[in-house]
Design an enzyme around this catalytic site. Sequence first.
Site, PDB file in Angstrom:
ATOM      1  CG  ASP A   1      -1.678  -1.297   1.478  1.00  0.00           C
ATOM      2  OD1 ASP A   1      -2.149  -1.883   0.389  1.00  0.00           O
ATOM      3  OD2 ASP A   1      -1.737  -1.878   2.348  1.00  0.00           O
TER       4      ASP A   1
ATOM      5  CD  GLU B   1      -9.134  -3.506  -1.391  1.00  0.00           C
ATOM      6  OE1 GLU B   1      -9.767  -3.725  -0.341  1.00  0.00           O
ATOM      7  OE2 GLU B   1      -8.104  -4.238  -1.781  1.00  0.00           O
TER       8      GLU B   1
END
Length: 336
Positions: A52, A234
């Site tokens: 991420d 997401e």
Amino acid sequence: MQRFPRYSRRATLITAALTLLSGPVTRARAAGPRDTDASDVAHLVIDRDFPDPDVIDVDGTRYAYATNSGGTNVQVATADALDGPWRRQPDALPSSNLPEWVGPDAQGFPNVWAPDVSSREEGTFLLYYSAFHPGNQQQCLGAATAESPGGPFVPAGPQPLVCGPGRGDIIDPASFVDSDGCRYLLYKDSRGARARGGPATIRLRPVAADGLTQQGPETVLLRSTRPEEAGIVEAPTLVRRPEGYVLFYSANAFDSGRYFTNYATSSALTGPYTKAPGAFLSKDKLGGEVTDPGGQDVVADASHIVFHGDLAEPGGPRGMYLAELRWNGLHPVLIG
């Protein structure tokens, strides 16, 4: 993005071993079997567990942040250039600085995921992150501030920024400042807590210039509507272009082998957003060289995109990749 269940014991031991190494542990290109150009598009620039990724530039130094790994809540690496070499830095949010509402899940982890760091007008820095709330038994969003981009960050308050009973996990926060100076917070809302394949949305909430004061209701920007998304959208990243807005997102389960990144476009900030057909980043799009590409971030000048991809088997450590972008109006194009 979804990260449950935790990594395998083997992957965790590998990550812990890497953490013990001193000095720079990343490089512009990895040696050995992963020394690949991913079809001359994506390049592996951090060859260790760094999921991420979020990248900012402060006075010519690049700062990269990532999800917890190797005993670090918010990983930080710095470099003089996007392609590295990247140097490991101390934890930006040490456990002693976690707010009271953060606690261990059933596996004993606080789950500090998907950090997002941005600068504020007065020169301080704002950190958004997701962490586990034992009282609510879900992931919630927190905020912290620091004088330096490397931290250590101090919690902005005793309570989470976005949470609440009856909601699913709230994860993957992202900051966005529009051309008029107004600031917004984006995040993923899953109405089924950690439900694989559960319905998910990407939402936008206006906040004050401090990034901490909510100033209006949230707006749903995107929903999971396609079979290949497996109920999951997401990791939002919003980019302002002269023609309108581009919302990058990841879809499917992060460890499925079918995780991918796509984008949607709109002429207005609050939508409606139209998804581009297919996928922008996927294993097939990257010549089979990168599995599960996602969790992306677009650098400030929109000339590059960073994202993670599996270093070995799905569900294990994920390294940071870099690709160059050019633009055709609202449509990004990979160079290579």
